[in-house]
Design a protein around this motif. Structure first.
Motif, PDB file in Angstrom:
ATOM      1  N   VAL A   8      -7.540   3.746   1.587  1.00  0.00           N
ATOM      2  CA  VAL A   8      -6.572   4.646   0.952  1.00  0.00           C
ATOM      3  C   VAL A   8      -5.177   4.391   1.512  1.00  0.00           C
ATOM      4  N   LEU A   9      -5.096   4.218   2.828  1.00  0.00           N
ATOM      5  CA  LEU A   9      -3.798   4.059   3.473  1.00  0.00           C
ATOM      6  C   LEU A   9      -3.095   2.772   3.037  1.00  0.00           C
ATOM      7  N   VAL A  10      -3.818   1.668   2.983  1.00  0.00           N
ATOM      8  CA  VAL A  10      -3.162   0.393   2.623  1.00  0.00           C
ATOM      9  C   VAL A  10      -2.766   0.361   1.149  1.00  0.00           C
ATOM     10  N   ARG A  11      -3.354   1.239   0.320  1.00  0.00           N
ATOM     11  CA  ARG A  11      -2.965   1.313  -1.092  1.00  0.00           C
ATOM     12  C   ARG A  11      -1.852   2.323  -1.336  1.00  0.00           C
ATOM     13  N   ALA A  12      -1.512   3.117  -0.312  1.00  0.00           N
ATOM     14  CA  ALA A  12      -0.433   4.099  -0.466  1.00  0.00           C
ATOM     15  C   ALA A  12       0.861   3.366  -0.808  1.00  0.00           C
ATOM     16  N   PRO A  13       1.711   3.949  -1.655  1.00  0.00           N
ATOM     17  CA  PRO A  13       2.919   3.251  -2.099  1.00  0.00           C
ATOM     18  C   PRO A  13       3.773   2.686  -0.973  1.00  0.00           C
ATOM     19  N   PHE A  14       3.892   3.407   0.161  1.00  0.00           N
ATOM     20  CA  PHE A  14       4.774   2.917   1.214  1.00  0.00           C
ATOM     21  C   PHE A  14       4.112   1.829   2.059  1.00  0.00           C
TER      22      PHE A  14
END
Length: 221
Positions: A8-14
């Motif tokens: 989830v974190l690596v796909r977050a926009p930032f």
């Protein structure tokens, strides 16, 4: 950090535009925590030490006036970040953050993130892109509040969530209707009236399930 949280974190926009050493540094800077529903992440006026990314659940951002009235600013879901504007801004939180349900959050130390942005141009660009996106989204939100009626705001939300472009459709709200009301800048009773007026467009409400008889008709609201 388990594999699901990391995904989830690596796909977050930032984070999505980062790779190599820059990505590793940001992942290493994150600490993961779980919080129960209605947990206060931080309060307005507190010293701003961290910004956050939602990995699961929803977080409500809001302000309070002196009389205790609440005004919702934003509902953050998985992949959304909040308080990152303070990396280059004030040293106190400008709003309250509270979990709307059980949630998992990635927390980043603001000073560490600022230092990494100074070291890694890719991280600086990623953060600036995120801030730009939030500014444009906020401008759209202000314009919609001033230009659209309550039924039109609800219709627009449903159309964005629709899985099809025409014919019948079913939309399941990801959170309680009270959160949707705040997200759209409406009082709960105003949201109820808006749903009632949308019956003419073939919209029926059963709990969190919204049935739309014809998506094309809803676009004419």
């Amino acid at each position: 950090m388990n594999s699901r949280d990391k995904a989830v974190l690596v796909r977050a926009p930032f984070m999505a535009g980062l790779s190599g050493e820059a990505l590793v540094k940001m992942l290493n800077a994150a600490s993961i925590s779980s919080a129960p529903a209605r947990h206060i992440v931080f309060r307005e006026g507190m010293t701003a030490d961290h910004f956050y990314c939602v990995l699961s659940g929803y977080v409500r951002l809001y302000r309070l006036n002196r009389e205790g009235r609440e005004a919702d600013i934003r509902i953050c879901g998985p992949g959304d970040t909040f308080a990152e504007c303070l990396i280059y801004g004030d040293d106190i939180y400008r709003f309250n953050a509270q979990t709307a349900e059980n949630a998992t959050l990635a927390r980043f130390d603001i000073r560490t993130a600022r230092h990494l942005a100074e070291q890694e141009p890719d991280i600086a660009r990623a953060l600036m892109s995120c801030l730009s996106h939030h500014l444009l989204t906020t401008m759209d939100c202000v314009a919609n509040d001033r230009l659209h009626t309550a039924p039109q705001r609800v219709a627009e939300y449903l159309l964005k969530a629709c899985p099809v472009d025409g014919g019948p459709a079913s939309v399941r709200l990801p959170f309680q209707k009270s959160l949707l009301a705040g997200m759209l800048g409406l009082a709960p009773e105003a949201l109820s009236r808006a749903f009632s007026s949308l019956r003419r467009a073939g919209v029926t409400v059963r709990g969190r399930i919204i049935q739309i008889s014809d998506v094309k008709s809803l676009r004419d609201v």
